[in-house]
Design an enzyme around this catalytic site. Sequence first.
Site, short mmCIF file in Angstrom:
data_model
loop_
_atom_site.label_atom_id
_atom_site.label_comp_id
_atom_site.label_asym_id
_atom_site.label_seq_id
_atom_site.Cartn_x
_atom_site.Cartn_y
_atom_site.Cartn_z
N GLN A 32 0.84 -1.33 0.14
CA GLN A 32 0.03 0.03 -0.19
C GLN A 32 1.00 1.24 0.23
O GLN A 32 2.03 1.09 0.84
CB GLN A 32 -0.96 -0.02 1.23
CG GLN A 32 -1.29 1.23 1.84
CD GLN A 32 -2.39 2.02 1.12
OE1 GLN A 32 -3.27 1.47 0.51
NE2 GLN A 32 -2.21 3.31 1.03
N THR A 33 0.79 2.10 -1.04
CA THR A 33 1.45 3.34 -0.84
C THR A 33 0.55 4.72 -1.28
O THR A 33 -0.26 4.41 -2.22
CB THR A 33 2.57 3.14 -1.69
OG1 THR A 33 3.33 4.39 -1.74
CG2 THR A 33 2.15 3.04 -3.29
N ARG A 34 0.86 5.84 -0.73
CA ARG A 34 0.15 6.85 -1.16
C ARG A 34 1.21 7.87 -1.61
O ARG A 34 1.14 9.13 -1.94
CB ARG A 34 -0.45 7.52 -0.22
CG ARG A 34 -0.05 8.24 1.11
CD ARG A 34 -0.89 8.68 2.02
NE ARG A 34 -0.09 9.77 2.84
CZ ARG A 34 0.44 9.50 4.14
NH1 ARG A 34 0.42 8.35 4.54
NH2 ARG A 34 1.19 10.42 4.77
N HIS A 80 10.41 5.38 -3.17
CA HIS A 80 11.90 5.76 -2.91
C HIS A 80 12.85 4.61 -2.89
O HIS A 80 12.12 3.28 -2.63
CB HIS A 80 11.88 6.88 -1.97
CG HIS A 80 11.41 8.08 -2.22
ND1 HIS A 80 11.42 8.58 -3.51
CD2 HIS A 80 10.49 8.75 -1.63
CE1 HIS A 80 10.67 9.76 -3.60
NE2 HIS A 80 9.90 9.71 -2.17
N HIS A 84 11.47 2.00 -0.13
CA HIS A 84 10.25 1.26 -0.25
C HIS A 84 10.81 0.04 -1.24
O HIS A 84 10.26 -0.87 -1.15
CB HIS A 84 9.38 2.12 -1.02
CG HIS A 84 8.75 3.38 -0.33
ND1 HIS A 84 8.80 4.49 -0.88
CD2 HIS A 84 8.19 3.59 0.99
CE1 HIS A 84 8.54 5.64 0.08
NE2 HIS A 84 8.06 4.65 1.21
N GLY A 92 5.57 -1.43 7.40
CA GLY A 92 6.65 -1.04 7.60
C GLY A 92 6.63 0.19 8.69
O GLY A 92 5.52 0.02 9.56
N ARG A 93 7.44 1.14 8.91
CA ARG A 93 7.34 2.17 10.02
C ARG A 93 6.29 2.74 9.69
O ARG A 93 5.93 3.42 8.64
CB ARG A 93 8.71 2.82 9.84
CG ARG A 93 8.91 3.72 11.16
CD ARG A 93 10.20 4.46 10.85
NE ARG A 93 10.38 5.44 11.82
CZ ARG A 93 9.72 6.71 11.98
NH1 ARG A 93 8.94 7.00 11.09
NH2 ARG A 93 10.15 7.62 12.94
N ASP A 94 5.49 3.36 10.70
CA ASP A 94 4.35 4.35 10.74
C ASP A 94 3.56 3.96 9.72
O ASP A 94 3.23 5.15 8.97
CB ASP A 94 5.14 5.78 10.68
CG ASP A 94 4.09 6.66 11.40
OD1 ASP A 94 3.07 6.41 11.93
OD2 ASP A 94 4.26 8.00 10.93
N HIS A 95 3.00 2.80 9.40
CA HIS A 95 2.05 2.61 8.37
C HIS A 95 0.91 3.23 8.50
O HIS A 95 0.32 3.42 9.54
CB HIS A 95 1.79 1.06 8.43
CG HIS A 95 0.78 0.45 7.24
ND1 HIS A 95 1.40 -0.25 5.81
CD2 HIS A 95 -0.68 0.78 6.85
CE1 HIS A 95 0.23 -0.31 5.26
NE2 HIS A 95 -0.91 0.36 5.51
N ALA A 96 0.63 3.97 7.41
CA ALA A 96 -0.63 5.08 7.38
C ALA A 96 -0.79 6.05 8.59
O ALA A 96 -1.94 6.56 8.87
CB ALA A 96 -1.68 4.02 7.58
#
Length: 376
Positions: A186-188, A192, A195, A280-284
Amino acid sequence: MLLLPHGGNLVNRQFINVECNQNQIKIELDAISLSDLECLSNGAFSPLDSFMNKADYESVVNGMRLSNGLPWSVPITLPVTDDKAKQLIKQQEALLIYENTVYGKIEITDIYKPDKLIEVRQVYRTEDQTHPGVHNVMNRGSWYVGGRVTLVKKPPRKVDSAYYLDPKDTREQFKKNGWEKIVGFQTRNPIHRAHEYLQKTALEQMDGLLLHPLVGETKQDDISAEVRMKSYVTLLQHYYPKNRVLLGAFPGSMRYAGPREAIFHSIIRKNYGCSHIIIGRDHAGVGNFYGPYEAQHIFTQFDKEEIGITPIFFENSFYCTKCGAMATVKTCPHDEKDRLTLSGTRVREMLSNNEPIPINFSRSEVISILRDYYAK
């Protein structure tokens, strides 16, 4: 064998070009409700086929489960104004419109006034309206309407319509490819090197990757869906094996609910056919509202079988100048001064100020696309 959808069956409430009685009462949607309508109808939110009734809403807000006990972490609601709520009647059908166009229908089962302060405290763990999710909740209509929906027209597309793959489409493609172990991402944000590192590390153990950018509503300073999709396509062309990745646009909107949204995103990717998801770290997350790994810890509140999809947890990744490679604290022994870590927020600042971005942080092709966007 692909995982079953959440709840066992894939919802389909899409009946495109069905005739609608234009004399029926109409409910005006906002952009978030419009994307929710599509996700309710195409199976992304299975087993939901309705904007939540009061029982499901309260159960989700207070206990992260639907009223039948099935895990679900984020309310899916249809807000209306006080005046509109007075006009609606239970068991009545209403048209769902956006910018004077009919996109769907709802069979009204519930009209109720939520306690929004309880909702934001439970779901977002703050009342602070600088949090974009809280701001959205508090500034939308004060009543909620529950009921089963039907989509009669596809919403406007922000990117090439070929990328809008419904859950049945991705599942068919996975079967065609012979994939059973599929990891979703999932990405917004543009992808980079950090990711890319997470995706490729996970892909080593998988049959395929579903790169699944969210193209619904995001906060104002997020990079537009069109630009992000262009960066994904370019990156996949040059740096990923073409037979191992499927790129699809997810029409949902961001809630920025951190831990709860990690569960929500996982259930959605299970519905699209994924067996695993990268967390990952701090998802959403957004700002400093959540701890860096709370989105991973929340999974301990459910039995693995209840969620179904397997989360793959990653530490924060960075480029180590001494290792000469991407790494995390699990694999790199060097000091902070040797580690290059940049957040999406910091990259946006650098682009806005036309500052140089280290090649070890982002591929040159992606930087070029983003610079063109910020220059305009």
